[in-house]
Each structure stands twice: as structure tokens, then as C-alpha cells.
Design an enzyme around this catalytic site. Structure first.
Site, PDB file in Angstrom:
ATOM      1  N   LYS A 270      -7.993  -8.417  -1.530  1.00  0.00           N
ATOM      2  CA  LYS A 270      -9.144  -7.521  -1.492  1.00  0.00           C
ATOM      3  C   LYS A 270     -10.459  -8.233  -1.784  1.00  0.00           C
ATOM      4  O   LYS A 270     -11.516  -7.858  -1.258  1.00  0.00           O
ATOM      5  CB  LYS A 270      -8.931  -6.361  -2.473  1.00  0.00           C
TER       6      LYS A 270
ATOM      7  N   GLU B  47     -14.593  -1.857  -9.868  1.00  0.00           N
ATOM      8  CA  GLU B  47     -15.476  -1.111  -8.967  1.00  0.00           C
ATOM      9  C   GLU B  47     -15.905   0.192  -9.647  1.00  0.00           C
ATOM     10  O   GLU B  47     -15.217   0.695 -10.534  1.00  0.00           O
ATOM     11  CB  GLU B  47     -14.756  -0.731  -7.675  1.00  0.00           C
TER      12      GLU B  47
ATOM     13  N   HIS C  39      -1.375   7.937  -4.577  1.00  0.00           N
ATOM     14  CA  HIS C  39      -2.225   7.021  -3.819  1.00  0.00           C
ATOM     15  C   HIS C  39      -1.632   6.651  -2.459  1.00  0.00           C
ATOM     16  O   HIS C  39      -2.052   5.678  -1.841  1.00  0.00           O
ATOM     17  CB  HIS C  39      -2.519   5.743  -4.613  1.00  0.00           C
TER      18      HIS C  39
ATOM     19  N   ARG D 240      -2.148  -4.730  10.535  1.00  0.00           N
ATOM     20  CA  ARG D 240      -0.902  -4.308  11.182  1.00  0.00           C
ATOM     21  C   ARG D 240      -1.116  -2.938  11.816  1.00  0.00           C
ATOM     22  O   ARG D 240      -2.178  -2.332  11.692  1.00  0.00           O
ATOM     23  CB  ARG D 240       0.219  -4.205  10.142  1.00  0.00           C
TER      24      ARG D 240
END
Length: 494
Positions: A115, A199, A234, A291
Site C-alpha cells: 500500500k 491515515e 471489511h 487481478r
């Protein structure tokens, strides 16, 4: 590319094989000992057993998969999703073996697989980012200071993470150190990499992703968005295309950002750029999945583009046959993931035999599955049974068709998420489009499904009684011998 091996199982393996067959391409299935009688094994032209049931000894063994290619003469490998689909080391192994991976380059996987490096690549094109740290957190005091600057609540995320693992929401400064330790520990355990970053926590986000396609000649397009905001743990459970809240202007901006994100890593093949959208309709880059996505059918329904065929064409070196201006949104599509899970018990996986398995049919209904009546749901793999997709001229018709399709879907022997899917379709928040990723926490309680479960139990009992009556009558005449199955003709099995 006359023959390809599908390095996957279940519904996605079948889905890829069907497109390949339409293109005149032979297919090779790989299977574990637990999947010997699976539908994808029967459908393929050839099949190779690659090991015991645990995926670590079968579907995650790159060496065995490449060996199966050499054994069968397959020139290309389609990894589907999950397993080795985003494994850069495997992609490199395939390339070094002189085979073609139907997917992006190992370098693109490496950049977007982390990330932090993905954020760094996207920032070169000024793609909006959630305020936070640009590098992995190494100094706890500096991290605490940065968290104070960003403002609580904040989100601690694993750099190599996914599926909600290594992720912690920190509501107040006093909890920071404890939650940081937990996030690092979980990230290390899940991914072998304890790197985390910080974040700002977006409290009411929509999860919007953009489908992209890039060829080997520098052409990249986007195929509009999917709204994947209905999630549990999630992970997505309901997806739709297009989103009910994006304006044409916002759609164009997000599409351009997605194309730039793909361009930042010289992306080829099918990929998805994920964003979060806050309550002010400001969007921020989240990550890129290198993908095919589980939810790709809804994009296919509204664009008329077969994404698997495009993947294969790109891998063969062909140019995209269409430009951005050629793509239009037509109608609306919704996907409900049908899991072998009990939504009345915190969505815990359920295993057993599919005593009844009857899929819905009719206009605008698509079922991508890998099971049939009488099959066992194995404990070793993801509990998804099928993807139920409906299409309509508009969102209202797509929702109405989904409710009808769920009512027609008959599954007994295990618990499934079908009743939950119907609950979502009928809830005012979903119908109005005024929902976010906290839909389950805000609106769902297990007891809401109790009435639905009682009705299903009664239907199951009636179906079971009818089945037993038919079985009893068939025993009366035992002279008739059923015709032998011919699925195995003209195919090889290793």
C-alpha cells in the site's frame, strides 16, 4: 495461445473456462484431492491433480502448477483471483519458465501489492490521498505526533495488508500505543510484514472501485465504477454498477485517476483501482488490485465487455479493440455473494452437503457458481458458493429482479447469506442509496432473519417430502438402467 491452465478452482475457474472455450482455446484444470469431483475439473479438457486438500500444498504451489503446464502443453496460466493471482514471485516464475501469465507484470504487482509503494506511485499523478503518513511507521513518538496532526479518529493499516487484517481504528490518543502494537502483531502474523502506516479515518465512507484495462501498447481505459459499500468484516457482500451517487463529472474524475494509477506502474491486463468516497463526495486513493475481481460480472453486464476474453487477448499481445469514448453504461447490475455462512451467527462459515441446490433463472439473472446438488462444501477454502447477479434497465428493476432471484434460489443443508442479501435489497437505506460501509453495523440484526428462516425451513421440508416420494416411486421399477455419464469422453486426466 491454444491451451491455457486455470490456476484456481470453483466458480471462477469455470467462468474463465467458458470464455476460453468460446475463443476456441483448450483448458487445463488443476485440482486438489478435495476437489477431485468438482465441476471445474469435469468441465476442462484436461485435469491435473496437484496435491492434498490444504491450499498450501496444492493451489498455492507455483512449482506444481508450472509442472502441470509442461505436462499438458499449456502455454498460458490464468490465476483467477485469490491464491497466486497477486503473487509477484509466482508471476516471475511463470515468465522465467517461458510461459505467459494472463495478468500484469511482476513489477506492477510488486508496486501495487504494497500500500505504501502504491500510494507513492499514485502520488506522481496527483491522485487524491487520505491525509496520513507516506512511509511505514518506525518511530512511535513521531507516529503519535503525526496522529495528533491528522486528528483522531485515525486508522492504522498494514502496508502489505488486505481483508481488514492488520487494521485498527483509534478513537482517542490514549489508545494509540495499544492499537499500534496490535496492528503490527496482526500484520506480522498475517503477511510476514509488520509495516504499518497511519491515515485519517473516514467515518462514513463509500467504497467505490474503478475497473481498468491496459494493453501492451500503452492503451489504458476504465470501464466505470462499482459500488462495494455493503460489507461484513471489511469484505464485500453486495456490489453494484454503476454507483447510485456518482455524478457524470465525478465519474469522469475518478475514471481518469484510475487510469493514471494504472499508468503509474505500466499496468497491463485487467485491474481495479479502489477509492473511498467521504460524506462530502471527495474521493481518495485506497489501493489497486492487480487481478480480476470477484465482482467483475456487474461491469460486464453494464458494458457488454467480457473481461476474461480481454485479459486473454491482452496476454496474446493484442491491442484493445475499443477506446474510452466507445464505452457506455447501459442499465444497472447488482451482485450478491452467496456464502456458506450463517448471518444469524456473526456470518460464521457453515459446512455440509448441499441437500437441495436449485438456481434461479429468467430474464436478467446470471449465476456464477461451482457447485451442484449433493456436493459437499469443503472446509479448506473460501466459503463462497456462488455469485448471484441481476441486470435491469435501471437500478429499481435490478433490485426487483434480485429479490425475485433470491426467492427462487433453493439451498438446503447449510446456512447461506441469501436471506441477508434479500434484507439488503429491501432496506430503505439501500433502496434510497443512502448507505456506507457501516451498513451491517447500523441496520442489521440477526433476529431480522428469523421469519425468513422459518419460511425457508417450511419450503425445505416440502421439497424434501416431494423428493422422497419421487425416490420411492422410482424404486418400483428397477429394470431401467440410467445412461452412463459422458462428461469424461475426449478428455485427459492426470
Amino acid at each position: 495461445m491454444e491451451k491455457i491452465l486455470i490456476a484456481n478452482r470453483g466458480e471462477i475457474a469455470l467462468r474463465i473456462m467458458r470464455s476460453a472455450r468460446e475463443m476456441g482455446i483448450k483448458t487445463v484444470a488443476v485440482f486438489s484431492e478435495a476437489d477431485r469431483n468438482a465441476l471445474h475439473v469435469r468441465y476442462a479438457d484436461e485435469a491435473v491433480c496437484i496435491g492434498p486438500a490444504p491450499s498450501s500444498q496444492s493451489y498455492l504451489s507455483g512449482e506444481k502448477i508450472i509442472e502441470a503446464c509442461f505436462k499438458t502443453g499449456a502455454q498460458g496460466i490464468h490465476p483467477g483471483y485469490g491464491f497466486l493471482s497477486e503473487n509477484a514471485a509466482f508471476a516471475r516464475m511463470v515468465k522465467e519458465a517461458g510461459l505467459t501469465l494472463i495478468g500484469p507484470s511482476p513489477e506492477a504487482m510488486e508496486i501495487m501489492g504494497n500500500k505504501l509503494s502504491a500510494k507513492a506511485a499514485a502520488m506522481k499523478y496527483n491522485i487524491p490521498m487520505v491525509p496520513g503518513t507516506e512511509e511505514a511507521v518506525t518511530d512511535l513518538q513521531i507516529a503519535q505526533n503525526r496522529a495528533q496532526e491528522i486528528g483522531f479518529p485515525i486508522l492504522i493499516k498494514a502496508a502489505a495488508g488486505g481483508g481488514g487484517k492488520g487494521m485498527r481504528i483509534v478513537e482517542k490518543p490514549a489508545d494509540f500505543v495499544e492499537q499500534m502494537d496490535l496492528a503490527v502483531s496482526e500484520a506480522t502474523s498475517a503477511f510476514g510484514d509488520g509495516s504499518v502506516f497511519i491515515e485519517r479515518y473516514v467515518s462514513s465512507p463509500r467504497h467505490i472501485e474503478i475497473q481498468v484495462l491496459g494493453d501492451n501498447h500503452g492503451n489504458i481505459v476504465h470501464l466505470f465504477e462499482r459500488d462495494c459499500s455493503v460489507q461484513r468484516r471489511h469484505q464485500k457482500v453486495v456490489e453494484e454498477a454503476p454507483s447510485s451517487i456518482l455524478s457524470e463529472e465525478l465519474r469522469q474524475k475518478m475514471g481518469e485517476s484510475a487510469v493514471n494509477a494504472a499508468r503509474s506502474c505500466n499496468y497491463t491486463g485487467a485491474g481495479t483501482v479502489e477509492f473511498i468516497l467521504d460524506e462530502n463526495l471527495d474521493f481518495f486513493f485506497l489501493e489497486m488490485n492487480t487481478r480480476l475481481q470477484v465482482e467483475h460480472p456487474v461491469t460486464e453486464m453494464i458494458t457488454g465487455i467480457d473481461l476474461v476474453k480481454e485479459q486473454i487477448k491482452i496476454a496474446r499481445g493484442e491491442k484493445l479493440s475499443f477506446k474510452q469514448e466507445d464505452l457506455k453504461i447501459r442499465g444497472h447490475a447488482i451482485e450478491v455473494r452467496v456464502y456458506a455462512e450463517d448471518p444469524a451467527n456473526n456470518f460464521l462459515p457453515d459446512i455440509g452437503r448441499l441437500q437441495t441446490y436449485i438456481t434461479p433463472k429468467g430474464p436478467g439473472v446470471r449465476v456464477d457458481d461451482g457447485f451442484e446438488q449433493g456436493m459437499e462444501i469443503p472446509i479448506y477454502y473460501d466459503p463462497m458458493i456462488a455469485k448471484l447477479v441481476t441486470y435491469g434497465k435501471d437500478r429499481t428493476e435490478a433490485i426487483e429482479r434480485m429479490i425475485r432471484a433470491i426467492d427462487e434460489y433453493r439451498i438446503t443443508g447449510i446456512q447461506t447469506t441469501l436471506a441477508f442479501g434479500k434484507f439488503v435489497m429491501q432496506h430503505e437505506a439501500f433502496i434510497s442509496g443512502k448507505f456506507d460501509t457501516h451498513f451491517v453495523g447500523k441496520y442489521f440484526l440477526p433476529e431480522y432473519l428469523s421469519t425468513e428462516n422459518e419460511e425457508e425451513a417450511m419450503i425445505a421440508a416440502l421439497i424434501g417430502a416431494e423428493f422422497m416420494m419421487q425416490k420411492s416411486s422410482s424404486i418400483i421399477n428397477t429394470d431401467q438402467t440410467p445412461a452412463a455419464s459422458s462428461w469424461h469422453k475426449n478428455r485427459k486426466s492426470y
